[in-house]
Design a protein around this motif. Structure first.
Motif, PDB file in Angstrom:
ATOM      1  N   ALA A 143     -31.237 -18.335 -16.695  1.00 50.31           N
ATOM      2  CA  ALA A 143     -30.137 -18.888 -17.482  1.00 50.31           C
ATOM      3  C   ALA A 143     -29.729 -17.942 -18.611  1.00 50.31           C
ATOM      4  O   ALA A 143     -28.538 -17.818 -18.923  1.00 50.31           O
ATOM      5  CB  ALA A 143     -30.537 -20.253 -18.046  1.00 50.31           C
ATOM      6  N   ILE A 144     -30.712 -17.283 -19.212  1.00 56.29           N
ATOM      7  CA  ILE A 144     -30.387 -16.294 -20.257  1.00 56.29           C
ATOM      8  C   ILE A 144     -29.556 -15.165 -19.669  1.00 56.29           C
ATOM      9  O   ILE A 144     -28.551 -14.721 -20.262  1.00 56.29           O
ATOM     10  CB  ILE A 144     -31.687 -15.748 -20.889  1.00 56.29           C
ATOM     11  N   PHE A 145     -29.954 -14.698 -18.503  1.00 59.11           N
ATOM     12  CA  PHE A 145     -29.185 -13.637 -17.849  1.00 59.11           C
ATOM     13  C   PHE A 145     -27.777 -14.119 -17.509  1.00 59.11           C
ATOM     14  O   PHE A 145     -26.790 -13.403 -17.695  1.00 59.11           O
ATOM     15  CB  PHE A 145     -29.899 -13.184 -16.575  1.00 59.11           C
ATOM     16  N   ASP A 146     -27.671 -15.347 -17.028  1.00 57.66           N
ATOM     17  CA  ASP A 146     -26.360 -15.885 -16.675  1.00 57.66           C
ATOM     18  C   ASP A 146     -25.448 -15.950 -17.899  1.00 57.66           C
ATOM     19  O   ASP A 146     -24.248 -15.684 -17.809  1.00 57.66           O
ATOM     20  CB  ASP A 146     -26.525 -17.278 -16.067  1.00 57.66           C
ATOM     21  N   ALA A 147     -26.030 -16.275 -19.052  1.00 57.49           N
ATOM     22  CA  ALA A 147     -25.236 -16.408 -20.275  1.00 57.49           C
ATOM     23  C   ALA A 147     -24.872 -15.069 -20.892  1.00 57.49           C
ATOM     24  O   ALA A 147     -23.792 -14.919 -21.469  1.00 57.49           O
ATOM     25  CB  ALA A 147     -26.009 -17.248 -21.291  1.00 57.49           C
ATOM     26  N   GLN A 162     -17.358 -15.518 -21.434  1.00 54.05           N
ATOM     27  CA  GLN A 162     -17.775 -15.931 -22.778  1.00 54.05           C
ATOM     28  C   GLN A 162     -17.732 -14.770 -23.764  1.00 54.05           C
ATOM     29  O   GLN A 162     -18.113 -13.645 -23.431  1.00 54.05           O
ATOM     30  CB  GLN A 162     -19.205 -16.497 -22.745  1.00 54.05           C
ATOM     31  N   THR A 163     -17.292 -15.071 -24.946  1.00 50.70           N
ATOM     32  CA  THR A 163     -17.319 -14.110 -26.050  1.00 50.70           C
ATOM     33  C   THR A 163     -17.882 -14.821 -27.274  1.00 50.70           C
ATOM     34  O   THR A 163     -18.035 -16.042 -27.291  1.00 50.70           O
ATOM     35  CB  THR A 163     -15.905 -13.582 -26.354  1.00 50.70           C
ATOM     36  N   GLY A 164     -18.177 -14.047 -28.299  1.00 53.39           N
ATOM     37  CA  GLY A 164     -18.699 -14.635 -29.525  1.00 53.39           C
ATOM     38  C   GLY A 164     -20.205 -14.772 -29.506  1.00 53.39           C
ATOM     39  O   GLY A 164     -20.886 -14.383 -28.550  1.00 53.39           O
ATOM     40  N   ASN A 165     -20.763 -15.369 -30.573  1.00 51.01           N
ATOM     41  CA  ASN A 165     -22.209 -15.465 -30.733  1.00 51.01           C
ATOM     42  C   ASN A 165     -22.834 -16.619 -29.966  1.00 51.01           C
ATOM     43  O   ASN A 165     -24.001 -16.573 -29.600  1.00 51.01           O
ATOM     44  CB  ASN A 165     -22.567 -15.602 -32.216  1.00 51.01           C
ATOM     45  N   VAL A 218     -29.065 -23.522 -20.784  1.00 50.57           N
ATOM     46  CA  VAL A 218     -29.491 -23.094 -22.111  1.00 50.57           C
ATOM     47  C   VAL A 218     -28.297 -22.709 -22.966  1.00 50.57           C
ATOM     48  O   VAL A 218     -27.261 -22.264 -22.460  1.00 50.57           O
ATOM     49  CB  VAL A 218     -30.478 -21.913 -22.036  1.00 50.57           C
ATOM     50  N   ASP A 219     -28.480 -22.878 -24.272  1.00 50.73           N
ATOM     51  CA  ASP A 219     -27.535 -22.384 -25.270  1.00 50.73           C
ATOM     52  C   ASP A 219     -28.228 -21.289 -26.062  1.00 50.73           C
ATOM     53  O   ASP A 219     -29.408 -21.429 -26.430  1.00 50.73           O
ATOM     54  CB  ASP A 219     -27.104 -23.503 -26.213  1.00 50.73           C
ATOM     55  N   ILE A 220     -27.499 -20.214 -26.349  1.00 54.08           N
ATOM     56  CA  ILE A 220     -28.075 -19.064 -27.042  1.00 54.08           C
ATOM     57  C   ILE A 220     -27.182 -18.679 -28.211  1.00 54.08           C
ATOM     58  O   ILE A 220     -25.955 -18.589 -28.066  1.00 54.08           O
ATOM     59  CB  ILE A 220     -28.218 -17.858 -26.097  1.00 54.08           C
TER      60      ILE A 220
END
Length: 761
Positions: free
Chosen positions: A737-741, A605-608, A631-633
């Motif tokens: 999930a935050i760490f995964d993202a 993944q890249t971007g915001n 989760v979406d961040i």
């Protein structure tokens, strides 16, 4: 009116006689002496004593054949009463709709612990099942005598007992005992509260025989609540009552040294009640009481501000003296294993003070009249409030009646019990019934708090990548600085402000899981409270007491170890979890969520805008829960949307799957709120998070888009609790999930946008 009553308008006698008199008729000739002897043995018109060893304390058959179930616990939002009615109806062989559950009224129920520890079904339901089974046994014996048919040849359908080989021989429960009381003694274990157990001679049905238990029966009390057809505790009124308000100091620990009562002389009927640190006002009208509390001129004692700067809270915890240390679990030789490790992984996690933040502040009404005390309260534990009122007022326990009414929610020791005791002090002082309503800032600022904590975890890894040792230690404020209920004056603000003795307790906890490591140690240390008397930061039980923070740390760390070893999070857990039910749970959540095996974090993944998945699992008093959070961040704002949850849930036998799913959904939503937003703020003088702006919670736009639940049913395993277990793994699942993202590990809750944005930068 709903079919589930809390009993405030009903005596046992009025319930029993509600259907009118019935004439007993029998289907066969029987000796009048035999009939009278059996009736005398099993039934009586006079009310037996309300004690745990009496069947009549739990079950009654009314004159119309309906059944009253008297339950010494109460529902705090899950629809517990539906499941209890199913259990009772099942054992008695009566229609579900014929059972009414009367909850939490000290005049018609014994102390089964109130709403406590997710034990409503696990322990309270167990007792109601045994009581209903015994009632059925007794009724069958009575019918056998009256019908002259052996008990084993009788069948029951909808409360009517019939001879299996002669349908003309039949008699109903109402004909046998309707309007009278059971006169049957039970084998009580002499315990009160959650562990109370008093079986009879009967054995309950086998799960394979169940027809009502296990059905998804929907609750009927939601609409009356929504459409204001049912009173909340705030709606109760009695003749001659006045309204009360409490006054708290601007600097915690200060007490009034001078009170200018003349400063409220212009407010009609306003009176001051002042006793050491206790300060309140009453007035005939509620708005006048509010104005009096605001206008009263008070000089407070000069005290040193008792709290540290909030920024140094976790350093304070780390450096504070230890009041109690407890190693709850240890096997192998942990210290030696760490000495020989090829690699050591360690981390620390931090959890803040949190408020119950009930949707409204507490309210209670206390009336003292003719030597009797009546209290209407939204407490979770009415029998303990009864004890607290007796102690606070110095009256016999039997002269106190507590009526439970639905309040604004609680899930733990919120401000309800304190409010009841404060109202009692006001009522005794002014000689009138007092309806006390706390204000919003008091409900959030002065409720007992969930304790702040620091958790240190480490793992030893050998040269082959095997975990050879694991250590988990918490250091924290106690979960029982004030106890779980208001039964003792030293655990209430009314007792503490009036100078009573203090007795702060110590307790915390360790992770509940089945990871098997050759060398393992888990324990905790508690530290003294920041202020020992009348503190807005006194700590006690908040939903799943200390479970969310312990498992935030433990399950985040398990994920960290898996990532360090480049192993998929579920695969890593399955290597170490040893209990078969836990293994089945993890496999079920993986299948339902569509889990794809890979290590964390994602690398694609890249971007915001990024997304991730996270897993966490835990046990709680026999129940097991595994959660996958997706989760979406938004990296640019730090905003997190926990958009999807998959929950595998195993609590043994399922009584009502509809209620259970809704209970789990509620746990998830509150767990997300506590993870993303909730944190008590304070300065050196006082708590500063006092409303929804300063103590934000999850709003409706932020709730998950999906909560998918897998219910794992074990009918032959006794049901365990469901009120709290599924909140336990939520924070860790989101953290993982935050760490995964993002590849960033956040080890302090809450994950507010500012904290997340800072961590990602």
């Amino acid at each position: 009116m709903t079919k589930f009553e809390n009993g405030s308008a009903f005596t046992r006698r009025s319930v029993l006689l509600g259907g009118g008199a019935l004439v007993v008729s029998v289907g066969a000739a029987v000796s009048i002496d035999t009939m009278l002897a059996l009736q005398s043995a099993y039934a009586q018109g006079a009310r037996p004593s309300l004690t745990p060893d009496q069947l009549s304390s739990y079950i009654a058959v009314n004159a119309d054949g309906s059944v009253a179930a008297y339950f010494g616990k109460m529902d705090m939002g899950h629809g517990l009463q539906v499941a209890i009615a199913q259990i009772v109806a099942e054992e008695l062989d009566v229609p579900f709709k014929s059972v009414k559950v009367y909850m939490g009224d000290t005049a018609n129920s014994v102390n089964q612990g109130g709403a406590s520890g997710s034990t409503g079904i696990q322990m309270g339901g167990k007792q109601m099942r045994m009581a209903a089974a015994e009632a059925r046994r007794v009724l069958v014996e009575m019918a056998a005598s009256q019908l002259s048919v052996p008990a084993e040849k009788l069948v029951i359908t909808d409360g009517v007992i019939t001879a299996s080989d002669d349908g003309s021989k039949r008699i109903s429960y109402a004909q046998l005992i309707g309007g009278k009381y059971f006169n049957v003694q039970l084998d009580w274990n002499k315990a009160y509260g959650n562990t109370l157990y008093a079986p009879g001679k009967a054995q309950p049905k086998k799960p394979s025989e169940h027809k009502i238990v296990g059905q998804p029966i929907k609750r009927e009390d939601v609409a009356p609540k929504v459409f204001a057809q049912e009173d909340f505790v705030t709606d109760i009124k009695v003749d001659g009552m006045v309204h009360g308000r409490m006054i708290r100091p601007a600097v915690a620990g200060a007490v009034p040294v001078n009170v200018d009562e003349a400063s409220i002389n212009d407010i009609p009927g306003a009176k001051v009640v002042w006793d050491k640190g206790f300060l309140g006002v009453v007035a005939d009208k509620e708005w006048d009481a509010i104005q009096a509390a605001q206008k009263l001129k008070v000089e407070w004692s000069q005290v040193e501000p008792p709290f540290p700067d909030q920024a140094s809270l976790y350093d304070h915890i780390r450096k504070a003296s230890v009041r109690k240390r407890n190693i709850e679990k240890e096997n192998g030789n942990v210290d030696e294993a760490f000495k020989s490790a090829a690699k050591v992984i360690e981390a620390e996690y931090e959890w803040p003070f949190q408020s119950h933040a009930s949707m409204g502040p507490a309210c209670a009404l206390v009336e003292i009249k003719d030597g009797k005390v009546t209290c209407w309260s939204g407490t979770q534990k009415s029998h303990f409030v009864q004890q607290g009122l007796a102690s606070t007022l110095g009256v016999p326990l039997e002269s106190v009646h507590v009526v439970w009414k639905t309040g604004p929610g609680s899930y733990g020791r919120n401000d309800a019990d304190d409010c009841a005791m404060d109202a009692a002090v006001l009522a005794k002082s002014v000689g009138k019934p007092v309806r006390l309503q706390y204000m919003r800032d008091q409900g959030t600022g002065w409720d007992p708090k969930g304790p702040a904590s620091v958790h240190k975890v480490r793992a030893a890894i050998d040269g082959s990548g095997k975990v050879t040792a694991y250590e988990f230690m918490s250091k924290a404020f106690s979960r029982v600085d004030v106890d779980t209920n208001g039964s003792k004056t030293f655990d209430t603000l009314a007792g503490q402000t009036r100078g009573g003795d203090l007795k702060s307790g110590d307790g915390f906890g360790i992770p509940a899981e089945s990871y098997a490591f050759d060398n393992k140690r888990a324990g905790w240390e508690t530290i003294p409270p920041l202020l020992d008397r009348s503190s807005p930061l006194r700590t006690s039980h908040l939903r799943d007491p200390v479970g969310p923070q312990i498992h935030f740390a433990s399950e985040s760390f398990i994920d960290e170890v898996a990532a360090s070893l480049n192993v998929d999070p579920i695969e890593f857990r399955l290597r170490h979890v040893k209990e078969a039910r836990d293994i089945a749970l993890l496999k079920a959540v993986a299948e339902k969520s569509g889990w794809q095996s890979r290590p964390s974090p994602r690398r694609d993944q890249t971007g915001n805008k990024v997304s991730g998945r996270g897993l966490a699992y835990s046990q709680r008093n026999g129940t097991r829960v595994a959660i996958v959070a997706e989760v979406d961040i938004d990296r640019s704002t730090g905003k997190i949307w926990a958009r999807k949850f998959t929950v595998a849930h195993d609590c043994g036998q399922i009584i009502n799957p509809d209620g259970l799913v809704k209970c789990i959904e509620g746990n998830i939503v509150q767990g997300v709120s506590r993870t993303l937003w909730e944190e008590v703020t304070f300065d050196r003088k006082a708590v500063t998070s006092v409303d929804w702006l300063t103590y934000p919670i999850l709003d409706i736009t932020e709730t998950p888009g999906e909560v998918n639940v897998v219910l794992i049913n074990y009918p032959d395993i006794a049901p365990s609790g469901a009120g709290e277990p599924s909140i336990r793994p939520v924070a860790a699942a989101i953290a993982n999930a935050i760490f995964d993202a993002t590849g960033v590990r956040i080890r302090r809750v809450p994950f507010s946008p500012e904290r997340v944005k800072s961590a990602l930068s």
